[in-house]
Design a protein around this motif. Sequence first.
Motif, PDB file in Angstrom:
ATOM      1  N   VAL A 163       0.853  -1.180   0.000  1.00  0.00           N
ATOM      2  CA  VAL A 163       0.000   0.000   0.000  1.00  0.00           C
ATOM      3  C   VAL A 163       0.894   1.237   0.000  1.00  0.00           C
ATOM      4  CG1 VAL A 163      -0.181  -0.067   2.533  1.00  0.00           C
ATOM      5  CG2 VAL A 163      -1.846   1.249   1.229  1.00  0.00           C
ATOM      6  N   THR A 164       0.483   2.250  -0.743  1.00  0.00           N
ATOM      7  CA  THR A 164       1.270   3.488  -0.779  1.00  0.00           C
ATOM      8  C   THR A 164       0.340   4.685  -0.950  1.00  0.00           C
ATOM      9  OG1 THR A 164       3.382   4.364  -1.597  1.00  0.00           O
ATOM     10  CG2 THR A 164       1.701   3.889  -3.261  1.00  0.00           C
ATOM     11  N   GLU A 165       0.799   5.843  -0.500  1.00  0.00           N
ATOM     12  CA  GLU A 165      -0.034   7.040  -0.579  1.00  0.00           C
ATOM     13  C   GLU A 165       0.071   7.701  -1.942  1.00  0.00           C
ATOM     14  OE1 GLU A 165       0.528   9.851   2.583  1.00  0.00           O
ATOM     15  OE2 GLU A 165      -0.730  11.369   1.619  1.00  0.00           O
ATOM     16  N   VAL A 166      -1.077   8.146  -2.440  1.00  0.00           N
ATOM     17  CA  VAL A 166      -1.089   8.956  -3.661  1.00  0.00           C
ATOM     18  C   VAL A 166      -1.587  10.349  -3.300  1.00  0.00           C
ATOM     19  CG1 VAL A 166      -1.313   7.148  -5.385  1.00  0.00           C
ATOM     20  CG2 VAL A 166      -3.360   7.984  -4.200  1.00  0.00           C
ATOM     21  N   MET A 167      -1.035  11.339  -4.001  1.00  0.00           N
ATOM     22  CA  MET A 167      -1.379  12.716  -3.666  1.00  0.00           C
ATOM     23  C   MET A 167      -2.012  13.480  -4.824  1.00  0.00           C
ATOM     24  SD  MET A 167       2.010  13.626  -1.492  1.00  0.00           S
ATOM     25  CE  MET A 167       1.639  15.383  -1.437  1.00  0.00           C
ATOM     26  N   ARG A 168      -1.865  12.958  -6.033  1.00  0.00           N
ATOM     27  CA  ARG A 168      -2.479  13.670  -7.164  1.00  0.00           C
ATOM     28  C   ARG A 168      -2.953  12.654  -8.184  1.00  0.00           C
ATOM     29  NH1 ARG A 168       2.360  17.281  -9.522  1.00  0.00           N
ATOM     30  NH2 ARG A 168       1.052  17.421 -11.382  1.00  0.00           N
ATOM     31  N   ILE A 169      -3.917  13.093  -8.983  1.00  0.00           N
ATOM     32  CA  ILE A 169      -4.608  12.206  -9.909  1.00  0.00           C
ATOM     33  C   ILE A 169      -3.646  11.550 -10.890  1.00  0.00           C
ATOM     34  CG2 ILE A 169      -6.355  12.179 -11.745  1.00  0.00           C
ATOM     35  CD1 ILE A 169      -7.783  14.415 -10.074  1.00  0.00           C
ATOM     36  N   GLU A 170      -2.656  12.305 -11.351  1.00  0.00           N
ATOM     37  CA  GLU A 170      -1.719  11.761 -12.342  1.00  0.00           C
ATOM     38  C   GLU A 170      -0.920  10.566 -11.805  1.00  0.00           C
ATOM     39  OE1 GLU A 170      -2.090  14.726 -11.423  1.00  0.00           O
ATOM     40  OE2 GLU A 170      -1.919  16.215 -13.022  1.00  0.00           O
ATOM     41  N   GLN A 171      -0.861  10.440 -10.461  1.00  0.00           N
ATOM     42  CA  GLN A 171      -0.082   9.341  -9.896  1.00  0.00           C
ATOM     43  C   GLN A 171      -0.866   8.028  -9.865  1.00  0.00           C
ATOM     44  OE1 GLN A 171       0.605  11.155  -6.119  1.00  0.00           O
ATOM     45  NE2 GLN A 171       2.360  12.365  -6.824  1.00  0.00           N
ATOM     46  N   LEU A 172      -2.181   8.111 -10.075  1.00  0.00           N
ATOM     47  CA  LEU A 172      -3.018   6.928  -9.859  1.00  0.00           C
ATOM     48  C   LEU A 172      -2.642   5.751 -10.756  1.00  0.00           C
ATOM     49  CD1 LEU A 172      -6.534   8.532  -9.330  1.00  0.00           C
ATOM     50  CD2 LEU A 172      -4.892   7.704  -7.638  1.00  0.00           C
ATOM     51  N   GLU A 173      -2.501   6.024 -12.019  1.00  0.00           N
ATOM     52  CA  GLU A 173      -2.277   4.905 -12.949  1.00  0.00           C
ATOM     53  C   GLU A 173      -0.986   4.160 -12.604  1.00  0.00           C
ATOM     54  OE1 GLU A 173      -2.082   5.969 -17.130  1.00  0.00           O
ATOM     55  OE2 GLU A 173      -1.427   3.888 -17.497  1.00  0.00           O
ATOM     56  N   MET A 174       0.066   4.936 -12.426  1.00  0.00           N
ATOM     57  CA  MET A 174       1.349   4.313 -12.087  1.00  0.00           C
ATOM     58  C   MET A 174       1.285   3.576 -10.753  1.00  0.00           C
ATOM     59  SD  MET A 174       5.041   5.942 -11.321  1.00  0.00           S
ATOM     60  CE  MET A 174       4.785   7.414 -12.282  1.00  0.00           C
ATOM     61  N   ALA A 175       0.664   4.186  -9.801  1.00  0.00           N
ATOM     62  CA  ALA A 175       0.567   3.562  -8.481  1.00  0.00           C
ATOM     63  C   ALA A 175      -0.182   2.236  -8.567  1.00  0.00           C
ATOM     64  CB  ALA A 175      -0.105   4.510  -7.490  1.00  0.00           C
ATOM     65  N   CYS A 176      -1.270   2.214  -9.322  1.00  0.00           N
ATOM     66  CA  CYS A 176      -2.058   0.983  -9.426  1.00  0.00           C
ATOM     67  C   CYS A 176      -1.246  -0.158 -10.039  1.00  0.00           C
ATOM     68  CB  CYS A 176      -3.314   1.219 -10.265  1.00  0.00           C
ATOM     69  SG  CYS A 176      -4.573   2.163  -9.409  1.00  0.00           S
ATOM     70  N   ARG A 177      -0.307   0.186 -10.888  1.00  0.00           N
ATOM     71  CA  ARG A 177       0.513  -0.869 -11.500  1.00  0.00           C
ATOM     72  C   ARG A 177       1.552  -1.413 -10.521  1.00  0.00           C
ATOM     73  NH1 ARG A 177       1.337   2.595 -15.950  1.00  0.00           N
ATOM     74  NH2 ARG A 177       3.509   2.680 -15.294  1.00  0.00           N
ATOM     75  N   HIS A 178       1.871  -0.657  -9.478  1.00  0.00           N
ATOM     76  CA  HIS A 178       2.946  -1.062  -8.572  1.00  0.00           C
ATOM     77  C   HIS A 178       2.484  -1.566  -7.209  1.00  0.00           C
ATOM     78  CE1 HIS A 178       5.299   1.229 -11.548  1.00  0.00           C
ATOM     79  NE2 HIS A 178       6.323   0.514 -11.135  1.00  0.00           N
TER      80      HIS A 178
ATOM     81  N   GLN B 190      -3.116  22.112   2.202  1.00  0.00           N
ATOM     82  CA  GLN B 190      -1.945  21.233   2.230  1.00  0.00           C
ATOM     83  C   GLN B 190      -1.980  20.217   1.093  1.00  0.00           C
ATOM     84  OE1 GLN B 190      -1.557  19.931   6.406  1.00  0.00           O
ATOM     85  NE2 GLN B 190       0.024  21.494   6.585  1.00  0.00           N
ATOM     86  N   ASN B 191      -2.624  20.601  -0.007  1.00  0.00           N
ATOM     87  CA  ASN B 191      -2.554  19.816  -1.242  1.00  0.00           C
ATOM     88  C   ASN B 191      -1.269  20.280  -1.929  1.00  0.00           C
ATOM     89  OD1 ASN B 191      -2.814  18.762  -3.820  1.00  0.00           O
ATOM     90  ND2 ASN B 191      -5.027  19.075  -3.876  1.00  0.00           N
ATOM     91  N   PHE B 192      -0.161  19.675  -1.478  1.00  0.00           N
ATOM     92  CA  PHE B 192       1.146  20.239  -1.814  1.00  0.00           C
ATOM     93  C   PHE B 192       1.450  20.221  -3.301  1.00  0.00           C
ATOM     94  CE2 PHE B 192       1.716  18.695   2.657  1.00  0.00           C
ATOM     95  CZ  PHE B 192       1.687  19.947   3.228  1.00  0.00           C
ATOM     96  N   ASP B 193       0.930  19.233  -4.014  1.00  0.00           N
ATOM     97  CA  ASP B 193       1.162  19.197  -5.451  1.00  0.00           C
ATOM     98  C   ASP B 193       0.476  20.366  -6.135  1.00  0.00           C
ATOM     99  OD1 ASP B 193       2.758  16.806  -6.232  1.00  0.00           O
ATOM    100  OD2 ASP B 193       1.307  15.855  -4.922  1.00  0.00           O
ATOM    101  N   LEU B 194      -0.712  20.678  -5.700  1.00  0.00           N
ATOM    102  CA  LEU B 194      -1.432  21.829  -6.265  1.00  0.00           C
ATOM    103  C   LEU B 194      -0.655  23.114  -5.967  1.00  0.00           C
ATOM    104  CD1 LEU B 194      -4.022  22.684  -7.729  1.00  0.00           C
ATOM    105  CD2 LEU B 194      -5.159  22.833  -5.504  1.00  0.00           C
ATOM    106  N   LEU B 195      -0.151  23.224  -4.731  1.00  0.00           N
ATOM    107  CA  LEU B 195       0.623  24.405  -4.355  1.00  0.00           C
ATOM    108  C   LEU B 195       1.848  24.567  -5.250  1.00  0.00           C
ATOM    109  CD1 LEU B 195       0.602  24.039  -0.435  1.00  0.00           C
ATOM    110  CD2 LEU B 195      -0.881  25.484  -1.835  1.00  0.00           C
ATOM    111  N   LYS B 196       2.550  23.457  -5.472  1.00  0.00           N
ATOM    112  CA  LYS B 196       3.773  23.533  -6.289  1.00  0.00           C
ATOM    113  C   LYS B 196       3.465  23.958  -7.714  1.00  0.00           C
ATOM    114  CE  LYS B 196       6.254  19.851  -3.836  1.00  0.00           C
ATOM    115  NZ  LYS B 196       6.659  18.433  -3.982  1.00  0.00           N
ATOM    116  N   GLU B 197       2.403  23.388  -8.284  1.00  0.00           N
ATOM    117  CA  GLU B 197       2.066  23.732  -9.661  1.00  0.00           C
ATOM    118  C   GLU B 197       1.720  25.214  -9.779  1.00  0.00           C
ATOM    119  OE1 GLU B 197       2.318  21.969 -12.359  1.00  0.00           O
ATOM    120  OE2 GLU B 197       2.842  20.059 -11.413  1.00  0.00           O
ATOM    121  N   ILE B 198       0.976  25.705  -8.798  1.00  0.00           N
ATOM    122  CA  ILE B 198       0.610  27.114  -8.830  1.00  0.00           C
ATOM    123  C   ILE B 198       1.853  27.979  -8.600  1.00  0.00           C
ATOM    124  CG2 ILE B 198      -0.630  28.882  -7.508  1.00  0.00           C
ATOM    125  CD1 ILE B 198      -2.982  26.969  -7.389  1.00  0.00           C
ATOM    126  N   GLY B 199       2.789  27.453  -7.844  1.00  0.00           N
ATOM    127  CA  GLY B 199       4.039  28.171  -7.629  1.00  0.00           C
ATOM    128  C   GLY B 199       4.797  28.381  -8.926  1.00  0.00           C
TER     129      GLY B 199
END
Lengths: 346, 346, 346, 346
Positions: A163-178, B190-199
């Motif tokens: 199990v691993t944490e995902v933080m953004r939508i773009e990470q989902l596909e890759m995460a699901c494969r791993h 604290q949606n850090f990815d969103l913060l970085k992109e906006i940065g």
Amino acid sequence: MLIVMHHSATEEQVRCVAQAVAALGLTAQPIPGGQRIAIGVLGNRGYVDDATIRDLPGVMEIIHVSKPYKLVSRDFHPAPTVVRVGSVNLGDGFPPVVMAGPCSIESQEQILEAARQVKEAGAHILRGGAFKPRTGPHTFQGLGAQGLEFLHVAAREVGLPAVTEVMRIEQLEMACRHVDMLQIGARNMQNFDLLKEIGRLRFPVLLKRGLSATVEEFLSAAEYIVAEGNDQVVLCERGIRTFETATRNTLDLSVIPLVQSLSHLPIIVDPSHATGRRFLVPVMARAALVAGANGLMVEVHPAPEKALCDGAQSLTGEGFCRLMHELRFLQECLAGMASSVAGPSA
Amino acid sequence: MLIVMHHSATEEQVRCVAQAVAALGLTAQPIPGGQRIAIGVLGNRGYVDDATIRDLPGVMEIIHVSKPYKLVSRDFHPAPTVVRVGSVNLGDGFPPVVMAGPCSIESQEQILEAARQVKEAGAHILRGGAFKPRTGPHTFQGLGAQGLEFLHVAAREVGLPAVTEVMRIEQLEMACRHVDMLQIGARNMQNFDLLKEIGRLRFPVLLKRGLSATVEEFLSAAEYIVAEGNDQVVLCERGIRTFETATRNTLDLSVIPLVQSLSHLPIIVDPSHATGRRFLVPVMARAALVAGANGLMVEVHPAPEKALCDGAQSLTGEGFCRLMHELRFLQECLAGMASSVAGPSA
Amino acid sequence: MLIVMHHSATEEQVRCVAQAVAALGLTAQPIPGGQRIAIGVLGNRGYVDDATIRDLPGVMEIIHVSKPYKLVSRDFHPAPTVVRVGSVNLGDGFPPVVMAGPCSIESQEQILEAARQVKEAGAHILRGGAFKPRTGPHTFQGLGAQGLEFLHVAAREVGLPAVTEVMRIEQLEMACRHVDMLQIGARNMQNFDLLKEIGRLRFPVLLKRGLSATVEEFLSAAEYIVAEGNDQVVLCERGIRTFETATRNTLDLSVIPLVQSLSHLPIIVDPSHATGRRFLVPVMARAALVAGANGLMVEVHPAPEKALCDGAQSLTGEGFCRLMHELRFLQECLAGMASSVAGPSA
Amino acid sequence: MLIVMHHSATEEQVRCVAQAVAALGLTAQPIPGGQRIAIGVLGNRGYVDDATIRDLPGVMEIIHVSKPYKLVSRDFHPAPTVVRVGSVNLGDGFPPVVMAGPCSIESQEQILEAARQVKEAGAHILRGGAFKPRTGPHTFQGLGAQGLEFLHVAAREVGLPAVTEVMRIEQLEMACRHVDMLQIGARNMQNFDLLKEIGRLRFPVLLKRGLSATVEEFLSAAEYIVAEGNDQVVLCERGIRTFETATRNTLDLSVIPLVQSLSHLPIIVDPSHATGRRFLVPVMARAALVAGANGLMVEVHPAPEKALCDGAQSLTGEGFCRLMHELRFLQECLAGMASSVAGPSA
């Protein structure tokens, strides 16, 4: 919905409120009391937006009875949900599931050693973070995609799901494969777009309670995922933010039996993030088990500090091994207790 | 960093801690006290990870002195930042900026009427939500892309810059084409990815304080944006979550002078979300102005309830107009007061 | 009272609940909804103890509509209460009242000098602590009876009424002979025996909000005093305890208009204890005034630190003098604003 | 104490601070860092009042290292305290002690029946309230002196020691004649005069944690009692106030091992007040035991609702009996676990 009128509300004001209720397609039923009148709202099939009523003259208070969640509620769906992660079953009727591993994946060697340690100790799922949410930008943010690779290799090597944490939508596909289960961290519990996308995936997901999320908001966040079609949701209590700063967060164990009475989803506990102090982890892990948690998530490091000085007290592989021994011991006790008293009290 | 040892810590334990500090490339300076020894850690250029020290035998407490933010701190950058939204300047030395408009964009007519009302009343920026974060999935989630179009048309029509909330990275490009300032909501602080992109965008951004975010976390979230190169950040206090439920949140006005002492970024106040009750909005807006806020964000609706019943007390266009009149009046007073007493006290 | 039944509650369960309501001498009125049944409870003249109903099978939730206070509520007693302290009138329709002086009375000289300073600056009531509640027992606990004497002398000397905190019933008689108003501190807000005794005195009393008291509990504490016959109660917001530690407490200014809508009692603000940091006091004092506070309580010291080093920023006599100047300035503005806009908005 | 200076503090400012420290009879030791200077304060034998230093120019923050308590700390007194209530020993090395009985004493019959039930089930101490702190004045306030009589008779009848809450100093003498242990309720945890008087009594006392008391304040309150000479203090966690309203309070079980590491005083748990919901009591009681609590306090009623309707789920005598059975079962498990793994982990 119940609309409580002021003591001194006029008949005209009551009439206006009833009209506003009718304009929403609902029925207003006045309930005269000794001191004031209240107006019951009938006919709604869910949460009612009270914006057009809240500030009408004579209205003192509006009380909502319907909850913002329904699919995850036990009231409507009494049967417990069992979530399947790899070959592991998590939920009522199955033994508690322990997820263990390092907070961050630091290298292939580190996660491999951690994987071997937790596997040998008896953990059921390997955890490890590749994408790390950190309070400030000037600290280690995780290995990213490479970390996922390392985790995948380590999990396969020892034969555990991961199990691993995902933080953004773009990470989902890759995460699901791993990995075999996605984790949504406390800071993203109300990242509704992420919740919806994961809801469309039909992939096991671990949803952590937000730092200041009420139980109602926690279950409503899960509702976002389930509403999109994914019912493979495990809830995770990891401590809430209170005025107390002696522990990192305040672990709210009473939420376990409470959530189990309100929802059919399984719930586990993360004593590591909740307490933030290693010496508190094993004791709170044991208490969580006895409180009825369907599982635990525990941080285990292959102890880098060993090199620095002898005797450091930490949840090393060895400490985790001892904890697993205790948890198995307790689990047997609980089984014995249940049969001896024909079901625990309450 | 300061490491406080137990009263009964041995010399050997102190030696081990000093060794662990040295292993981090830092210098340990023992500070003997009357009751116990403390160890000052010298040489760090920022926040130090205490993981390898925290649980060493004899360690009682670790106290961090460095903050997780630096770029946004006034300590290092004393000059105030002025954020430019369209042709509006927001920050110290400029008059308070008022952003107003409906919570959600419902139709082209609704946002147009709201835009005309707030423009006429004297607002400086038009607000309106196209993407709405809602606690539960079964309620209105906003008009999305179409809402952005409606907002764009309305803002151009009345000649005001516009601000809208974004919730996911994919929305950034489209949002930047339609509005002049992006808003990050409390739930995404604290949606850090969103913060970085906006940065990376170098686009004005309004960052709302999370429901349970400390000032340190709030400024650290802003640090994420500034660290990527975008210093056009306006902070927004919108109430924090406390035990009190009589108001939706607890508006923390003392955070205004506090943040202004800690950071060079401007800070505004949203009394609408903070109180959740219309009759509290104008009074808290006036208080926020006097507390030194660089601006306000106020919800204004073109009053749909008018059709239902007369006399509803709400922040209609008319109510907002009265509030703007009061705010201008107060602002002149404050200017007069400042010159009369040669600078406000403290 | 509204009893919400489970979705799956049986008719028999509804019948049992109705029976339990009847056993309390009240009437149960079922309100069938789309998803579940609710039961309105009629006939109560105040708060109902739900102990015999709460855990009956099928009951999901119990919602109380009646408040635990009545005498202090504006709903039942719309006319504002004016409290008279010496010759000072405190309440709606009178100018804001400022109470000022040192936290602790340290000597006759110190309180005399403070008294002269605050009198000269324009304060209306002299404050000073003789009995001090301190977190730990190893710190200064106040001068006690002698402090009361010093305060009495100083107040008479400058011609101001005085207010002081009492902590136990035995102190009441002596305190009443030396001052014009008793203060109940935040830690004693729910010291119900003390409240009752003061209620029997018919003596002006300043009741501070408890660190974690809801508005409902705050007003209920006042109800204890008024129920014994003493309606000379002034409420005081002094900050609440939240997760935020950057300020000593979180000053909840929205409670001013909120309490004024719920109760006829006057309410003042103590920005000194709320913020705990001197540089925040004046700005929050000004904001409190604009938020509608009926008065302020401010700590003023005759500046011992002056001897140590020049330039310390603190609320010295001089700083307080400047604040009073600003408050008068603001007050005139508010009067002008009210007449210019025919009453402030909302 | 550590004084952290601003990044831009001048040498003159550092010199002034050092002077202010010297004026307190203490030694200032500058600790130069990479970004700023800090000043260690040496020579204090306890908590230092920072009033004369806090606001000096250039001071950014003051960090206190010394705690406001010392007598109750394990750091200074490592040996565990055992409190003796009648013939019952409470503390490390003794089996968990269960206090049980009704919240309020309602009649001689009621408390007698409750006493018999809890005695038979295996409780060690009888609890019952004669003086009741209630949020509002219009509810049952307890039987007072007569209640004490009833409790005394019931306790003698069944041969259990008794504990009851006291709320004012005048009640102490009478209470000591009727019971074996005094209880200080959460609302009175910082009623310092009551604490001091009880400290002079040398009588066993149960001190409940305040609704919003930090661990530091909790231990400091105990310090008040011990400082007067009475070390027979048992601490009691009973839930803290947080934003969560689904349970009455949030039970903070991690405070058990935390307090046990900080203090030598025993600590018990009250799951009844913590959760406020009967179905949560047994499970949290079991979790508290496993978390290491030295005892429990549980509300048991002789079930008046039985008369109203069958099947009510409540902690009746029967339910308590089952809970005691489970607790004994768990206790044996824990003993077995300890010997099997040679001491629990951490």
